[in-house]
Design a protein around this motif. Structure first.
Motif, mmCIF file in Angstrom:
data_model
loop_
_atom_site.group_PDB
_atom_site.id
_atom_site.type_symbol
_atom_site.label_atom_id
_atom_site.label_comp_id
_atom_site.label_asym_id
_atom_site.label_seq_id
_atom_site.Cartn_x
_atom_site.Cartn_y
_atom_site.Cartn_z
ATOM 1 N N ALA A 54 -19.803 50.745 20.901
ATOM 2 C CA ALA A 54 -18.592 50.831 21.733
ATOM 3 C C ALA A 54 -18.194 49.426 22.171
ATOM 4 O O ALA A 54 -19.052 48.577 22.431
ATOM 5 N N VAL A 55 -16.876 49.154 22.233
ATOM 6 C CA VAL A 55 -16.430 47.802 22.607
ATOM 7 C C VAL A 55 -15.579 47.779 23.879
ATOM 8 O O VAL A 55 -15.164 46.711 24.316
ATOM 9 N N GLY A 56 -15.299 48.937 24.465
ATOM 10 C CA GLY A 56 -14.518 48.963 25.718
ATOM 11 C C GLY A 56 -13.159 48.324 25.568
ATOM 12 O O GLY A 56 -12.773 47.453 26.351
ATOM 13 N N PHE A 57 -12.420 48.732 24.521
ATOM 14 C CA PHE A 57 -11.117 48.118 24.233
ATOM 15 C C PHE A 57 -10.005 48.963 24.853
ATOM 16 O O PHE A 57 -9.843 50.126 24.527
ATOM 17 N N HIS A 58 -9.263 48.374 25.773
ATOM 18 C CA HIS A 58 -8.118 49.030 26.417
ATOM 19 C C HIS A 58 -6.841 48.407 25.870
ATOM 20 O O HIS A 58 -6.727 47.181 25.839
ATOM 21 N N GLN A 59 -5.864 49.224 25.493
ATOM 22 C CA GLN A 59 -4.609 48.687 24.942
ATOM 23 C C GLN A 59 -3.380 49.262 25.657
ATOM 24 O O GLN A 59 -2.559 49.948 25.039
ATOM 25 N N PRO A 60 -3.239 48.947 26.956
ATOM 26 C CA PRO A 60 -2.083 49.479 27.694
ATOM 27 C C PRO A 60 -0.800 48.660 27.486
ATOM 28 O O PRO A 60 0.226 48.938 28.102
ATOM 29 N N GLY A 61 -0.860 47.637 26.622
ATOM 30 C CA GLY A 61 0.296 46.745 26.441
ATOM 31 C C GLY A 61 0.308 45.650 27.496
ATOM 32 O O GLY A 61 -0.503 45.647 28.424
ATOM 33 N N SER A 62 1.210 44.668 27.341
ATOM 34 C CA SER A 62 1.330 43.636 28.376
ATOM 35 C C SER A 62 2.783 43.231 28.540
ATOM 36 O O SER A 62 3.583 43.349 27.602
ATOM 37 N N ILE A 63 3.094 42.787 29.756
ATOM 38 C CA ILE A 63 4.463 42.353 30.066
ATOM 39 C C ILE A 63 4.412 40.964 30.681
ATOM 40 O O ILE A 63 3.691 40.716 31.646
ATOM 41 N N ARG A 64 5.172 40.056 30.103
ATOM 42 C CA ARG A 64 5.387 38.736 30.716
ATOM 43 C C ARG A 64 6.666 38.853 31.534
ATOM 44 O O ARG A 64 7.669 39.364 31.036
ATOM 45 N N ILE A 65 6.619 38.381 32.753
ATOM 46 C CA ILE A 65 7.738 38.589 33.687
ATOM 47 C C ILE A 65 8.619 37.346 33.773
ATOM 48 O O ILE A 65 8.114 36.231 33.950
ATOM 49 N N ALA A 66 9.941 37.535 33.649
ATOM 50 C CA ALA A 66 10.899 36.433 33.855
ATOM 51 C C ALA A 66 11.580 36.640 35.197
ATOM 52 O O ALA A 66 12.163 37.698 35.447
ATOM 53 N N THR A 67 11.507 35.621 36.048
ATOM 54 C CA THR A 67 12.187 35.699 37.351
ATOM 55 C C THR A 67 13.242 34.598 37.482
ATOM 56 O O THR A 67 13.812 34.412 38.549
ATOM 57 N N THR A 68 13.493 33.845 36.392
ATOM 58 C CA THR A 68 14.534 32.809 36.415
ATOM 59 C C THR A 68 15.340 32.912 35.119
ATOM 60 O O THR A 68 14.798 33.327 34.089
ATOM 61 N N PRO A 69 16.623 32.493 35.131
ATOM 62 C CA PRO A 69 17.443 32.561 33.911
ATOM 63 C C PRO A 69 16.858 31.753 32.748
ATOM 64 O O PRO A 69 16.949 32.172 31.589
ATOM 65 N N VAL A 70 16.225 30.613 33.042
ATOM 66 C CA VAL A 70 15.690 29.785 31.945
ATOM 67 C C VAL A 70 14.514 30.513 31.274
ATOM 68 O O VAL A 70 14.291 30.394 30.068
ATOM 69 N N ARG A 71 13.794 31.312 32.061
ATOM 70 C CA ARG A 71 12.692 32.104 31.513
ATOM 71 C C ARG A 71 13.243 33.187 30.567
ATOM 72 O O ARG A 71 12.654 33.500 29.539
ATOM 73 N N VAL A 72 14.401 33.741 30.910
ATOM 74 C CA VAL A 72 15.033 34.745 30.035
ATOM 75 C C VAL A 72 15.407 34.073 28.705
ATOM 76 O O VAL A 72 15.206 34.633 27.622
#
Length: 789
Positions: A54-72
């Motif tokens: 067993a490897v204990g692999f969780h795959q709930p996805g990930s989200i990078r958050i943009a809080t500024t227009p340049v990040r978008v």
């Protein structure tokens, strides 16, 4: 390969592995590193089934958050590079983010970059599963078995000493984590690695987390500079402090790692990460009432640019490295596959020069490595702009003889330790470093430099080129075996390519035959030791009697180009520089203003020009003489940005963009330089004949596109009828037709002139059309056509 032995110093997972946060993500800003991430995740998904562990692999996805227009904008920039990859990636709206991560304070959230399939894995279980799989297929794992000495033998094999006795190995791979420096020192190498302290915090159970129906995706708050994920019914988050606050384990750098260090941690220091803890509390309010049950502060090894060093090392036979992993868990599976494929097949499975251990050299001092590791750690979540420059640790000792003369007049770029002018500013112009996803303050000045070279005469510092001297009784035979082109006659130069056994482009060099059997080889700054290693290895393997010398640091190079170049240089030398006396691609030794130079009539601008190779200490005097002589002709400087625009208009390919270990020379349009009918059996010749017989699937084409304030850089997706069909390789604004210009790979059936496609830039598809290349004829071609008239 069955006879593989792993020597582990103490026990598996000791060092940085056992305390890792175990994050796994498909995301990486680098095109080819995405493949490494992809291969790791695909391996981890099947490990349990394959090994029974067993490897204990969780795959709930990930989200990078943009809080500024340049990040978008950054997310859009990343999305333009994802269409031609196997990796799933999407920009998602705030409503979708809220639905997936209901505990988020949405006040500042503008968008998210979402990677399904991301998650985290238990590092201990993963290691045990990999170990079980290795044993299953015949590997021998020995521990505790610290290596005490390494001795190379004349046949290229190694004697490896441990307290349990010694082993003879055909090759060794240094994968020793934060002990990698010590292992390197055993054979006289100073690997540029620094241990840094990384902290993460684990909370007790949080009622709101416990009440959730499904696991939260991993969150990366880029402005707050931390990652956050679910840990059972609590949360785990790890910040990256600024370069001023982060902590380097200095004592390990000066005195080495304490001999017994294995599964220890450093003392935690919450004060250091407090501003990030507060940012996390604001973004995920349930943290405010949560109890901290654990603060983990352990060592991670950083290289100067955060990227690991993977592959064979120049200057040492059969010594390979897999070291400097700031993100070891996500890189492990993919790098293991990459290295195995390379070792088994004699060439890298795909291009990954950004991980080449030979990107560092003698100029990489401990002070440089420390300054860079600090910067890289602190910049972990900084906006990733095109043409990004980072200034810590600069300049190194690798400055050309012109550095003092030019540094106040231009914006310098960093190339393999060298400072090289990117663009020049005039008094009153904005001279700040202003990175952007759109046209920025260098756009107009580069246009002026472009005109300078096309209409008058310009001078460029090309000292960072890699330069090798090769001579000896077998030099012609060696080069004939290495290069796909014929060997130039004495006094001439040509452009030649070294291919891999599978017929891909390993390198592009200019080869000058200076005197019978003596050659000057020139390559790009970024591939100096990468190419040298390949040449040295071929020489040893074939038993060629040659002397190979790296003279990169001894020689300066000045490029002089433009319609008035001959007029300026002729004032400074008695040598006849006329068209008939000094032809295109000729090379001569002469004196310019009484300074000895090797002059080659060649220019990457495609205009009339010479490259002048000279002693590095003569650079300033030579430059001054040329600038003074060219006053009447309106001489001025130009930098690499203008040179890039000039070479694209002339349809000159660049190694690393249009061609590399992912491309063959036929699809890259390099047939002219590949002589399949030459008698010598050069590396890759047979493979290339097969590729030619089978026919090509794709071709490199030249595109123009009408955009607004954004230009292609390379690696953008090419669309046709709603589908991604290819990718750009490099791009620039064309100052001659006032449109954007790009090279791109497209399927053969879409490669005809006038074919219309679309190029995705910052989230928008722009119409593009394939043109007859080159957009602007080179000066030698213009001359030839004029003579025919």
């Amino acid at each position: 390969m069955k006879d593989v032995v792993l020597l582990e110093k103490s026990e598996l997972t000791a060092g940085s592995t056992w305390h890792a946060a175990g994050l796994t993500t498909y995301f990486h800003p680098g095109i080819n590193l995405k493949k490494i991430h992809y291969d790791s995740i695909k391996l981890y998904e099947t490990l349990e089934e394959e090994t029974g562990q067993a490897v204990g692999f969780h795959q709930p996805g990930s989200i990078r958050i943009a809080t500024t227009p340049v990040r978008v904008d950054e997310f859009k920039y990343q999305m333009t590079r994802t269409g031609w990859h196997a990796t799933e990636q999407y920009i998602i709206e705030p409503e979708k983010i809220q639905e997936m991560f209901p505990l988020l304070n949405m006040n500042k959230v503008l968008a998210g970059l979402y990677n399904p399939g991301d998650g985290h894995i238990d590092p201990y279980s993963l290691t045990m599963a990999l170990a079980a799989g290795a044993r299953k297929y015949g590997a021998l794992l020995k521990y505790p078995a610290p290596v005490t000495s390494l001795t190379s033998r004349s046949d290229g094999t190694w004697d490896v000493e441990t307290p349990q006795g010694s082993l003879r190995a055909n090759r060794i791979v240094n994968a020793a984590g934060f002990w990698a420096r010590e292992v390197g020192q055993m054979i006289g190498l100073e690997h540029p690695l620094i241990p840094v302290q990384h902290q993460y915090v684990v909370t007790s159970s949080i009622p709101e987390v416990k009440a959730l129906k499904r696991e939260l995706p991993v969150l990366r708050d880029l402005e707050g500079s931390y990652y956050l994920r679910q840990e059972r019914d609590g949360l785990l988050f790890g910040p990256y402090e600024s370069q001023e606050k982060m902590k380097v384990q200095d004592s390990w750098v000066t005195s080495g790692v304490p001999p017994g260090f294995g599964k220890e941690l450093f003392e935690s220091d919450l004060d250091r990460i407090m501003e990030h803890v507060e940012a996390a509390m604001e973004m995920v309010p349930v943290l405010k009432t949560a109890d901290i049950i654990n603060v983990v502060n352990g060592p991670i090894t950083y290289s100067p640019d955060i990227l690991p060093m993977v592959g064979p090392h120049q200057g040492v036979r059969n010594y390979w490295v897999a070291i400097g992993f700031g993100y070891g868990i996500i890189h492990a599976g993919g790098v293991g596959k990459y290295l195995s494929d390379w070792i088994l097949h004699g060439e890298p499975p795909f291009d990954l020069i950004e991980l080449d251990p030979n990107r560092y050299g003698k100029w990489t001092t401990t002070q440089y490595t420390e300054a860079k590791a600090r910067e890289s750690y602190g910049f972990n979540n900084i906006v990733g702009y095109p043409k990004e420059e980072r200034f810590a640790g600069r300049p190194t000792q690798r400055v050309s003889g012109l550095y003092k003369t030019l540094e106040s007049k231009c914006s310098m770029g960093f190339h393999a330790g060298w400072e090289q002018p990117h663009w020049f500013y005039k008094p009153g112009q904005d001279n700040q470093y202003r990175p952007s996803f759109r046209r920025t303050n260098w756009f107009e000045p580069v246009g002026c430099e472009y005109k300078q070279v096309m209409q008058r005469v310009g001078v460029i510092d090309l000292s960072p080129f890699g330069k090798f001297n090769i001579k000896g009784q077998d030099s012609i035979r060696l080069l004939d075996h290495l290069f796909a082109n014929v060997i130039p006659k004495v006094g001439f130069t040509n452009i030649s390519h070294m291919l891999t056994p599978k017929g891909r482009v390993y390198a592009e060099l200019t080869v000058s035959h200076q005197s019978p059997g003596e050659f000057l080889l020139i390559t790009g700054s970024g591939s100096e030791l990468h190419d040298l290693r390949w040449i040295e290895e071929a020489a040893v393997k074939g038993g060629y009697d040659v002397e190979i010398k790296n003279i990169t640091d001894e020689l300066g190079v000045l490029g002089v180009a433009g319609p008035r170049a001959r007029k300026v240089l002729q004032k400074l030398t008695p040598e006849d520089l006329s068209e008939d006396a000094f032809k295109f691609l000729q090379t001569k030794t002469l004196k310019v203003s009484n300074i000895p130079v090797t002059a080659i009539r060649i220019s990457y601008t495609g205009e009339l020009g010479w490259e002048l190779y000279h002693r590095r200490e003569d650079s300033a005097a030579l430059y001054d003489a040329i600038m003074n002589a060219g006053q009447e002709e309106g001489i001025d400087n130009f930098g690499t940005y203008a040179m890039n625009a000039l070479r694209l208009e002339k349809a000159f390919r660049a190694w690393g963009s249009e061609m590399n270990c992912d491309t063959n020379p036929l699809e890259a349009g390099l047939e002219y330089f590949v002589k399949l009918n030459k008698p010598a059996d050069f590396i890759g010749k047979q493979a290339l004949k097969q590729i030619k017989a089978k026919g090509l699937k794709r071709r490199l084409v030249c595109l123009t596109l009408a955009t607004d304030d954004v230009d292609p850089e390379g690696n953008e997706s090419i669309w046709y009828h709603g589908k991604v069909v290819g990718n750009t390789t490099s791009g620039s604004y064309s100052y001659s037709i006032q449109k954007s210009l790009a090279f791109a790979y497209v399927p053969i059936e879409l490669s005809e002139v006038r074919q219309e496609v679309e190029v995705e830039l910052l989230g928008k598809n722009y119409p593009a059309v394939i043109i007859q290349e080159p957009l602007v004829l080179t000066e030698p071609t213009r001359n030839r056509l004029q003579k025919k008239r």
